[in-house]
Design an enzyme around this catalytic site. Structure first.
Site, PDB file in Angstrom:
ATOM      1  N   ARG A   1       0.942  -1.142  -0.181  1.00  0.00           N
ATOM      2  CA  ARG A   1      -0.012  -0.038   0.160  1.00  0.00           C
ATOM      3  C   ARG A   1       0.889   1.240  -0.094  1.00  0.00           C
ATOM      4  O   ARG A   1       1.901   1.199   0.536  1.00  0.00           O
ATOM      5  CB  ARG A   1      -0.891  -0.120   1.195  1.00  0.00           C
ATOM      6  CG  ARG A   1      -1.767  -1.369   1.390  1.00  0.00           C
ATOM      7  CD  ARG A   1      -2.892  -1.137   0.533  1.00  0.00           C
ATOM      8  NE  ARG A   1      -3.702  -0.021   0.464  1.00  0.00           N
ATOM      9  CZ  ARG A   1      -4.988   0.133   0.033  1.00  0.00           C
ATOM     10  NH1 ARG A   1      -5.468  -1.131  -0.765  1.00  0.00           N
ATOM     11  NH2 ARG A   1      -5.664   1.117   0.081  1.00  0.00           N
ATOM     12  N   VAL A   2       0.645   2.335  -0.619  1.00  0.00           N
ATOM     13  CA  VAL A   2       1.188   3.590  -0.722  1.00  0.00           C
ATOM     14  C   VAL A   2       0.509   4.592   0.335  1.00  0.00           C
ATOM     15  O   VAL A   2       0.656   5.736   0.191  1.00  0.00           O
ATOM     16  CB  VAL A   2       1.271   4.173  -2.148  1.00  0.00           C
ATOM     17  CG1 VAL A   2       2.289   3.057  -2.797  1.00  0.00           C
ATOM     18  CG2 VAL A   2       0.041   4.248  -2.934  1.00  0.00           C
ATOM     19  N   ASP A   3      -0.795   4.130   0.749  1.00  0.00           N
ATOM     20  CA  ASP A   3      -1.586   5.030   1.491  1.00  0.00           C
ATOM     21  C   ASP A   3      -1.532   4.703   3.070  1.00  0.00           C
ATOM     22  O   ASP A   3      -0.722   3.974   3.262  1.00  0.00           O
ATOM     23  CB  ASP A   3      -3.167   5.087   1.237  1.00  0.00           C
ATOM     24  CG  ASP A   3      -3.562   3.606   1.083  1.00  0.00           C
ATOM     25  OD1 ASP A   3      -2.932   2.859   1.596  1.00  0.00           O
ATOM     26  OD2 ASP A   3      -5.002   3.339   0.658  1.00  0.00           O
ATOM     27  N   ASP A   4      -2.244   4.985   3.949  1.00  0.00           N
ATOM     28  CA  ASP A   4      -1.903   4.946   5.271  1.00  0.00           C
ATOM     29  C   ASP A   4      -2.910   3.684   5.812  1.00  0.00           C
ATOM     30  O   ASP A   4      -3.563   3.815   6.508  1.00  0.00           O
ATOM     31  CB  ASP A   4      -2.648   6.300   6.155  1.00  0.00           C
ATOM     32  CG  ASP A   4      -1.634   7.290   6.011  1.00  0.00           C
ATOM     33  OD1 ASP A   4      -0.299   7.045   5.645  1.00  0.00           O
ATOM     34  OD2 ASP A   4      -1.918   8.542   5.880  1.00  0.00           O
ATOM     35  N   VAL A   5      -2.759   2.899   5.040  1.00  0.00           N
ATOM     36  CA  VAL A   5      -3.250   1.510   5.345  1.00  0.00           C
ATOM     37  C   VAL A   5      -2.242   0.234   5.518  1.00  0.00           C
ATOM     38  O   VAL A   5      -1.281   0.334   4.746  1.00  0.00           O
ATOM     39  CB  VAL A   5      -4.014   0.850   4.190  1.00  0.00           C
ATOM     40  CG1 VAL A   5      -4.740  -0.584   4.540  1.00  0.00           C
ATOM     41  CG2 VAL A   5      -5.361   1.876   4.021  1.00  0.00           C
TER      42      VAL A   5
END
Ligand code: 6R9
Length: 674
Positions: A542-546
């Site tokens: 993941r590149v997001d805050d997940v």
């Protein structure tokens, strides 16, 4: 570049070279496979992207439709610059997915075929249901639900472990056009309450307790607390239908709210075993499944009926090379998307025999999975890398003491599978003869997006390989420019596929901004990805805050908000850190109220608060006391630095001079082992 017919041929030729990283299917396997070569795939793939309407209509015709869909076969707008995001498939068609799973297969002569082999937590505790029996059970529950006023479009929350009643409940909802929302039976009371308040169900379906390994989990108590909380917020649930899971807890000792709670066994068996089908539009909602995002509030991913049906059935058939004599076992729980698409719907739509397992894969010992494989002669085994890694640690002996000769195809899902786990899975579990389908997809995509077709092309350990029919993946740079050939960037998808999610329940705006605004024109997956010289896709996370913990998606913001609800925690920052078994672990930095000393007791109570607010699976692996957090002058927490501290990559901290107070970094490093 997504492989067109032409590219695929080139790819096929290039792959014939002696590359040690390529793992070829055996000739025998390829010969019997639905898709036996990359050329054959190329032809089909080419048509699927050049003529999606024709390609998917041909497949959809194999299902039962009360009324055929209208024209156009599909309509989509994935470009936010052109207005509202909109996806529709087979609109105007009237069908029912429960009918297609059960009645249709029974009518074609499979009524006495086993639909479900149920294996309980304790070895020796098991049961079976044929397609006829499953239909009868589904109809009884459907009739009961109708009787208490559940109708088309009503939401039903299902909080059940892996009993047969879980797929039964999903199918019963689908039969009457109700929208099920399964909540994984590891979520806390607060998480259930949050979902109840969002979708306002007519009824909640649960059971009194479950045994998982040596532990008993009192599910009804958790539901009671959730219903109390939602009632305090003005949402009252009239009926809590409770299945007595006798082997875990007796009826007599279950806490009970008269008037609201109803024993399943007292009412459901009294209803008729036939139930008329509610014919729904292909675009009517089938289910809601909440998933984590970058902000605190879980997102209600909404899937509709027709496209989801056609796509999950088709992906199941091709990615596992499914044949009618196969015995299929997916270890996922129906509380997650994998259990929706590849325990309940995909397999049953294909008339498959499905193993449903209630227990824990390492109970009573690490050989349990292979015991089950031998017991039912499982031929397709689909699981998650985290399970592969945890069993790998226990040693080969637990595997090799079982025959496993029934196995034919293996599958992996949930996170990138590291090549060493891939090779162990392939060589030890599959004795070097079973291809592995490493399926990349998401709650949002509904079905497999990038996956090997075993038999059609060689695998590379750690790569999900190539796109499924109709899927056009693209890799873009940070400006949203599509990259060609060998490259690395953000994974997006261009144009729609039948099982794409249609909205976030009650929040179309958030749907558009989360998924379609970062890179206009595309669906943004949230994953980083590389494409190699052969066109193979390699997901990098993941590149997001997940964070992806044991294949479960957990939003850092959710864990942070749970932590700061602790009276002595003023601020929290959560990052993912590499974990040997879970893939990623949860690493939480916490700032305490001024004057409160950090202690072992406090650490435990911080973890407890996360277990209570979200569920045990989201408990932080590490709490790092942080008297101060690294922030920019505008007050933004620099997670990049926290990630480096968490992974002990201290020589990669980078530039810390822009921090409001650079000294906090040294302080944090000094407190790392506190
Ligand atoms: C099906 C499911 C989705 C996220 C996804 C990605 C990761 C899933 C993967 C994989 C690499 C695979 N992911 N399968 N990464 N290879 N084969 O897991 O859905 O719970 O929504 O998670 O999981 O990061 O974006 P979901």
């Amino acid at each position: 570049m997504a492989p067109s017919t032409k590219n695929s041929v080139i790819l096929g030729e290039a792959l014939a070279s002696e590359d040690v990283n390529l793992v070829f299917p055996t000739e025998d396997f390829s010969r019997q496979a639905h898709v036996s070569s990359i050329q054959k795939y190329g032809e089909k793939y080419g048509r699927s992207v050049e003529d999606p309407a024709g390609f998917w209509s041909d497949i959809a015709s194999g299902f039962y439709w009360k009324q055929k869909w209208g024209q156009p076969v599909y309509a989509d707008n994935l470009d936010i610059r052109k207005g509202k995001i909109n996806i529709e498939w087979f609109k105007g068609g009237k069908t029912n997915i429960c009918y297609n799973c059960l009645d249709r297969n029974i009518k074609s002569g499979n009524g006495d075929k086993i639909a479900i082999y149920w294996e309980g937590n304790e070895p020796g505790h098991d049961a079976t249901l044929t397609y006829n029996q499953l239909l009868a059970r589904v109809c009884q529950l459907a009739n009961y639900l109708k009787d208490i006023g559940v109708g088309k479009g009503d939401a039903v929350i299902i909080y059940l472990p892996m009993l047969m009643e879980l797929p039964i409940a999903m199918l019963a909802c689908a039969r009457i056009g109700a929208i099920h929302s399964v909540v994984f039976a590891g979520f806390s009371a607060e998480s259930i309450a949050q979902r109840i308040m969002d979708c306002k169900p007519k009824v909640v379906i649960t059971c009194n307790a479950v045994r998982r390994g040596p532990k008993t989990i009192f599910l009804k108590d958790i539901v009671d607390a959730a219903l109390t909380e939602s009632a305090q917020n003005g949402i009252n649930i009239d009926v809590c239908l409770t299945f007595e899971n006798e082997s875990a807890l007796k009826k007599e000792v279950t806490k009970w709210v008269e008037g609201r709670d109803i024993w399943w066994q007292d009412v459901v068996p009294k209803y008729p075993v036939t139930c008329e089908v509610e014919w729904v539009d292909a675009e009517d909602p089938l289910f809601l499944l909440y998933t984590s995002g970058s902000t605190g509030k879980p997102k209600g991913v909404l899937h509709t009926t027709g496209g989801y049906m056609v796509y999950t059935a088709t992906t199941f058939k091709y990615a596992f090379d499914y044949k009618s004599k196969d015995i299929y076992w997916c270890t996922a729980d129906c509380g997650w998307i994998t259990g929706h698409s590849y325990v309940t719907y995909g397999p049953l739509l294909n008339g498959a025999t499905n193993v449903v397992f209630e227990g824990a894969p390492n109970y009573p010992d690490a050989g349990r999975c292979w015991d089950i494989v031998d017991k039912y002669k499982v031929s397709i085994f689909y699981t998650a890398p985290t399970l592969v890694r945890s069993l790998m640690r226990e040693g080969d002996e637990y595997v090799t003491r079982y025959s496993r000769k029934s196995l034919r195809v293996l599958g992996s899902v949930g996170e990138p599978i590291n090549p060493s786990a891939w090779r162990w899975f392939f060589n030890v579990v599959g004795d070097g003869r079973c291809p592995i389908s490493d399926t990349w997809w998401q709650t949002e995509t509904g079905g497999f997006m990038i996956t090997p077709l075993p038999g059609a092309w060689p695998q590379k350990p750690g790569s999900a390989t190539l796109p499924f029919f109709g899927v056009q993946p693209v890799i873009v740079d940070e400006k949203g420019v599509e990259l060609e050939g060998e490259c690395s960037g953000y994974l997006c998808v261009k144009s729609s596929w039948p099982s794409a999610f249609r909205t976030l329940y009650g929040d179309h705006e958030r749907y558009q901004t989360t998924y379609f605004s970062a890179f206009p024109g595309y669906y943004f997956t949230g994953d980083g990805c590389n494409r190699d010289k052969d066109g193979y896709y390699w997901l990098t996370g993941r590149v997001d805050d997940v964070i992806n913990v044991s294949g479960h998606r957990i939003g850092t913001a959710e864990v942070e908000s749970a932590l700061v609800s602790h009276p002595q925690c003023v601020e929290a920052a959560v990052v993912g850190v590499e974990h040997e078994v879970k893939g990623q672990g949860i690493y939480a930095f916490v700032t305490l109220t001024e004057g409160v000393p950090y202690s072992e007791e406090l650490r435990k109570s911080l973890i407890k608060v996360v277990r209570e607010k979200i569920g045990a699976f989201a408990a932080p692996d590490k709490i790092h006391w942080a008297p101060g957090l690294p922030k920019t002058r505008s007050g933004k927490i620099m997670r990049r630095i926290l990630r480096k501290i968490a992974s002990k990559s201290l020589d990669e901290l980078g530039d810390t001079s822009t921090l409001a107070d650079p000294s906090v970094v040294d302080q944090l490093i000094a407190l790392a082992d506190c």
